[in-house]
Motif scaffolding. Structure first.
Motif, PDB file in Angstrom:
ATOM      1  N   VAL A   1      53.907  -6.196  47.891  1.00 36.47           N
ATOM      2  CA  VAL A   1      52.919  -7.211  48.196  1.00 36.47           C
ATOM      3  C   VAL A   1      53.464  -8.275  49.150  1.00 36.47           C
ATOM      4  CG1 VAL A   1      53.473  -8.743  46.262  1.00 36.47           C
ATOM      5  CG2 VAL A   1      51.122  -8.647  47.138  1.00 36.47           C
ATOM      6  N   GLU A   2      54.769  -8.445  49.205  1.00 35.01           N
ATOM      7  CA  GLU A   2      55.345  -9.458  50.092  1.00 35.01           C
ATOM      8  C   GLU A   2      55.322  -9.028  51.558  1.00 35.01           C
ATOM      9  OE1 GLU A   2      55.990 -12.474  49.106  1.00 35.01           O
ATOM     10  OE2 GLU A   2      55.407 -11.866  47.082  1.00 35.01           O
ATOM     11  N   THR A   3      55.458  -7.731  51.800  1.00 35.31           N
ATOM     12  CA  THR A   3      55.522  -7.243  53.182  1.00 35.31           C
ATOM     13  C   THR A   3      54.314  -6.404  53.599  1.00 35.31           C
ATOM     14  OG1 THR A   3      56.669  -5.193  52.575  1.00 35.31           O
ATOM     15  CG2 THR A   3      58.033  -7.129  52.988  1.00 35.31           C
ATOM     16  N   GLY A   4      53.553  -5.909  52.618  1.00 37.16           N
ATOM     17  CA  GLY A   4      52.447  -5.010  52.930  1.00 37.16           C
ATOM     18  C   GLY A   4      52.893  -3.573  53.131  1.00 37.16           C
ATOM     19  N   ALA A   5      54.145  -3.271  52.818  1.00 38.98           N
ATOM     20  CA  ALA A   5      54.665  -1.909  52.989  1.00 38.98           C
ATOM     21  C   ALA A   5      54.161  -1.002  51.869  1.00 38.98           C
ATOM     22  CB  ALA A   5      56.185  -1.924  53.006  1.00 38.98           C
ATOM     23  N   ILE A   6      53.728   0.188  52.245  1.00 43.88           N
ATOM     24  CA  ILE A   6      53.238   1.188  51.298  1.00 43.88           C
ATOM     25  C   ILE A   6      54.213   2.364  51.304  1.00 43.88           C
ATOM     26  CG2 ILE A   6      51.287   2.671  50.670  1.00 43.88           C
ATOM     27  CD1 ILE A   6      49.609   0.786  52.609  1.00 43.88           C
ATOM     28  N   THR A   7      54.685   2.765  50.132  1.00 42.70           N
ATOM     29  CA  THR A   7      55.635   3.878  50.053  1.00 42.70           C
ATOM     30  C   THR A   7      54.847   5.182  49.952  1.00 42.70           C
ATOM     31  OG1 THR A   7      57.149   2.394  48.858  1.00 42.70           O
ATOM     32  CG2 THR A   7      57.703   4.739  48.886  1.00 42.70           C
ATOM     33  N   TRP A   8      54.506   5.718  51.121  1.00 42.38           N
ATOM     34  CA  TRP A   8      53.612   6.875  51.174  1.00 42.38           C
ATOM     35  C   TRP A   8      54.232   8.135  50.565  1.00 42.38           C
ATOM     36  CZ3 TRP A   8      48.820   5.649  51.977  1.00 42.38           C
ATOM     37  CH2 TRP A   8      48.488   4.557  52.786  1.00 42.38           C
ATOM     38  N   ASP A   9      55.557   8.271  50.642  1.00 40.75           N
ATOM     39  CA  ASP A   9      56.181   9.500  50.148  1.00 40.75           C
ATOM     40  C   ASP A   9      56.353   9.508  48.622  1.00 40.75           C
ATOM     41  OD1 ASP A   9      58.147   7.584  50.032  1.00 40.75           O
ATOM     42  OD2 ASP A   9      59.695   8.794  51.008  1.00 40.75           O
ATOM     43  N   LYS A  10      55.913   8.449  47.951  1.00 38.83           N
ATOM     44  CA  LYS A  10      56.005   8.418  46.490  1.00 38.83           C
ATOM     45  C   LYS A  10      54.625   8.289  45.854  1.00 38.83           C
ATOM     46  CE  LYS A  10      60.737   6.683  46.180  1.00 38.83           C
ATOM     47  NZ  LYS A  10      61.633   5.645  45.618  1.00 38.83           N
ATOM     48  N   GLY A  11      53.622   8.822  46.548  1.00 35.68           N
ATOM     49  CA  GLY A  11      52.268   8.767  46.035  1.00 35.68           C
ATOM     50  C   GLY A  11      52.036   9.724  44.878  1.00 35.68           C
ATOM     51  N   GLU A  12      51.150   9.333  43.972  1.00 29.87           N
ATOM     52  CA  GLU A  12      50.748  10.169  42.847  1.00 29.87           C
ATOM     53  C   GLU A  12      49.229  10.248  42.803  1.00 29.87           C
ATOM     54  OE1 GLU A  12      52.322   8.388  39.357  1.00 29.87           O
ATOM     55  OE2 GLU A  12      54.425   8.796  39.860  1.00 29.87           O
ATOM     56  N   ILE A  13      48.721  11.377  42.353  1.00 31.97           N
ATOM     57  CA  ILE A  13      47.275  11.505  42.196  1.00 31.97           C
ATOM     58  C   ILE A  13      46.823  10.654  41.018  1.00 31.97           C
ATOM     59  CG2 ILE A  13      45.380  13.065  41.618  1.00 31.97           C
ATOM     60  CD1 ILE A  13      46.873  15.287  43.070  1.00 31.97           C
ATOM     61  N   PHE A  14      45.885   9.753  41.273  1.00 24.55           N
ATOM     62  CA  PHE A  14      45.326   8.918  40.210  1.00 24.55           C
ATOM     63  C   PHE A  14      44.056   9.547  39.631  1.00 24.55           C
ATOM     64  CE2 PHE A  14      42.018   5.640  39.381  1.00 24.55           C
ATOM     65  CZ  PHE A  14      42.483   5.234  38.143  1.00 24.55           C
ATOM     66  N   PHE A  15      43.206  10.054  40.512  1.00 25.77           N
ATOM     67  CA  PHE A  15      41.918  10.596  40.071  1.00 25.77           C
ATOM     68  C   PHE A  15      41.479  11.697  41.027  1.00 25.77           C
ATOM     69  CE2 PHE A  15      37.291  10.615  40.673  1.00 25.77           C
ATOM     70  CZ  PHE A  15      36.847  10.887  39.385  1.00 25.77           C
ATOM     71  N   THR A  16      40.960  12.780  40.469  1.00 24.50           N
ATOM     72  CA  THR A  16      40.389  13.869  41.262  1.00 24.50           C
ATOM     73  C   THR A  16      38.942  14.082  40.831  1.00 24.50           C
ATOM     74  OG1 THR A  16      42.527  14.958  41.521  1.00 24.50           O
ATOM     75  CG2 THR A  16      40.570  16.321  41.858  1.00 24.50           C
ATOM     76  N   CYS A  17      38.052  14.218  41.787  1.00 24.84           N
ATOM     77  CA  CYS A  17      36.641  14.403  41.470  1.00 24.84           C
ATOM     78  C   CYS A  17      36.461  15.639  40.590  1.00 24.84           C
ATOM     79  CB  CYS A  17      35.822  14.547  42.751  1.00 24.84           C
ATOM     80  SG  CYS A  17      34.060  14.793  42.441  1.00 24.84           S
ATOM     81  N   PRO A  18      35.861  15.484  39.396  1.00 30.37           N
ATOM     82  CA  PRO A  18      35.729  16.609  38.471  1.00 30.37           C
ATOM     83  C   PRO A  18      34.492  17.471  38.708  1.00 30.37           C
ATOM     84  CG  PRO A  18      34.951  14.625  37.411  1.00 30.37           C
ATOM     85  CD  PRO A  18      35.415  14.219  38.785  1.00 30.37           C
ATOM     86  N   ILE A  19      33.646  17.080  39.675  1.00 29.99           N
ATOM     87  CA  ILE A  19      32.387  17.779  39.904  1.00 29.99           C
ATOM     88  C   ILE A  19      32.490  18.601  41.186  1.00 29.99           C
ATOM     89  CG2 ILE A  19      29.897  17.536  40.220  1.00 29.99           C
ATOM     90  CD1 ILE A  19      30.156  14.798  38.825  1.00 29.99           C
ATOM     91  N   GLU A  20      32.233  19.868  41.089  1.00 31.52           N
ATOM     92  CA  GLU A  20      32.347  20.762  42.238  1.00 31.52           C
ATOM     93  C   GLU A  20      31.422  20.302  43.369  1.00 31.52           C
ATOM     94  OE1 GLU A  20      31.955  25.521  43.384  1.00 31.52           O
ATOM     95  OE2 GLU A  20      31.646  24.854  41.309  1.00 31.52           O
TER      96      GLU A  20
END
Length: 324
Positions: A206-225
Motif C-alpha cells: 500500500v505504500e508504493t502501489g506495487a502488486i506482486t503479480w507472480d504470487k497471485g492466488e485464485i480467490f473466486f471462480t464463476c461456478p455457473i457454466e
C-alpha cells in the motif's frame, strides 16, 4: 458449504436499454448514483431520494469506462476514458484530459497490432473498469475497443495514476480488466481479467502501489457454466457482491471465496454492482445472444436495485495533488 440466501429482482429500477451499463458510483455527499453507458457514450445520474423520475443523462463525445470522486473537490470527478484519464465538471459538463495512457509511439500507425484492426493502438483501445486505493491512486484497466476490434486480444493494460500526476503500467497482457478492490487491511488486491473466469488475489504494498503479480492466488471462480466475473463491490463486512456476466446473477461471496447469497436478475448480461447505503444497484448490458435468450432482451441494459441489508465499503477518492 454455507447456506445460500436467495433474492429475486423482477423488473428494472430504470429501463434504459443501455448498450453497456457500467461503473455504478455513489456520490455520497449528493446522495446521487452516477453510472456510464460505455457503448452509447452516455453518463447517467439519478437522485436516490427522488427516485427514477430524477434520472438525467449526458451525451458524451467519447466513451467513459469508470469514474471516481476527487478528494476535496465536490464539483468535479475523475474518469478513465477512451484514451486516458480526465476530469469532468459535475455542473457544467466540461471535461479535460489530464494524462493520456498511450505513448507517442503507440499513437502511430502499426498495422492493427494483435487484432489486425485499428490504425493505432490508441485508436483500438478504451478504458474499462477501475478503482482507487486507500492512498488515492486510481487504477484503470484498458482493453481492445469492441466497437473497432472484432475479436479481443490481450493488448490490455492496467494503468495507475498517482496523486502526483505520474502514470504507471502495472500489468500488461490483459484481455478484459474488471473488478478491482482491496482487502480491508489493504495487504492484498483483487483483480479480474474476466475471460479467465476467476478473480485473483495478489500481495499489495500500500505504500508504493506495487502488486506482486507472480504470487497471485485464485480467490473466486464463476461456478455457473458460460458465466464470467465482471465488476464487483465490497460490503462493510468484507464480503463481495460479484456480477456474473452471462448468468443473470449477482452473488455475495465471503472472504473465503464461498457463495453465501444470490440475486437473480431478469436479464443475463449483468455487469457491475454498486452500493448506495444498503441498496445495491446493478448495471447491465445488451443481450449478446438474443435469439437463444429472448427472455433476456426485455430488460437488457436496465439498471436494477435491491436492498441487501448491509452497507457497502466506503469508496476511496482520488487525490489530485498535482492540481491537474
Amino acid at each position: 458449504m454455507p447456506e445460500i440466501k436467495k433474492y429475486k429482482i423482477t423488473e428494472p429500477y430504470l429501463d434504459l436499454q443501455c448498450g453497456l451499463g457500467e461503473a455504478p458510483f455513489w456520490e455520497k455527499d449528493r446522495n446521487t448514483l452516477r453510472f456510464v453507458d460505455i457503448v452509447k457514450k452516455k453518463l447517467h445520474f439519478v437522485d436516490i431520494k427522488k427516485g427514477p423520475s430524477s434520472h438525467k443523462q449526458w451525451d458524451l463525445d467519447f466513451n467513459i469506462g469508470t469514474t471516481a470522486d476527487i478528494e476535496g473537490n465536490d464539483k468535479e470527478f475523475v474518469f478513465g476514458g477512451k484514451s486516458g484519464y480526465g476530469i469532468m465538471n459535475r455542473e457544467t459538463k466540461e471535461s479535460r484530459w489530464i494524462k493520456k495512457m498511450w505513448t507517442n509511439e503507440e499513437r502511430k500507425p502499426d498495422g492493427g497490432g494483435k487484432p489486425g484492426k485499428g490504425e493505432t493502438r490508441e485508436v483500438r483501445m478504451r478504458s474499462n473498469d477501475g478503482s482507487v486505493d486507500t492512498k488515492g491512486r486510481y487504477y484503470v484497466g484498458a482493453m481492445n475497443d469492441p466497437a473497432i476490434v472484432d475479436e479481443l486480444t490481450d493488448e490490455g493494460v492496467l494503468f495507475r495514476l498517482d496523486p502526483n500526476g505520474s502514470i504507471h503500467r502495472s500489468k500488461d497482457s490483459i484481455t478484459i480488466p474488471n473488478g478491482m478492490s482491496w482487502t480491508l487491511d489493504n495487504k492484498y488486491m483483487y483483480f479480474t481479467d474476466s475471460p479467465s473466469g476467476s478473480i485473483m488475489k495478489y500481495p499489495y504494498d500500500v505504500e508504493t502501489g506495487a502488486i506482486t503479480w507472480d504470487k497471485g492466488e485464485i480467490f473466486f471462480t464463476c461456478p455457473i457454466e458460460g458465466g464470467v466475473p465482471d465488476g464487483h463491490a465490497q460490503d462493510e463486512e468484507g464480503y463481495f457482491w460479484i456480477a456474473l456476466f452471462g448468468t443473470g446473477k449477482v452473488v455475495r461471496v465471503n472472504p473465503q471465496g464461498e457463495v453465501v447469497a444470490e440475486i437473480e436478475c431478469p436479464t443475463r448480461c449483468v455487469t457491475c454492482p454498486g452500493f448506495c447505503g444498503t441498496e445495491l444497484f446493478i448495471t447491465s448490458a445488451t443481450e449478446e445472444d438474443p435469439e437463444k435468450y429472448a427472455w433476456s432482451t426485455k430488460y437488457q441494459g436496465g439498471l436494477f436495485k435491491i436492498d441487501v441489508g448491509v452497507r457497502g465499503c466506503p469508496l476511496n477518492k482520488f487525490k489530485n495533488e498535482s492540481k491537474a
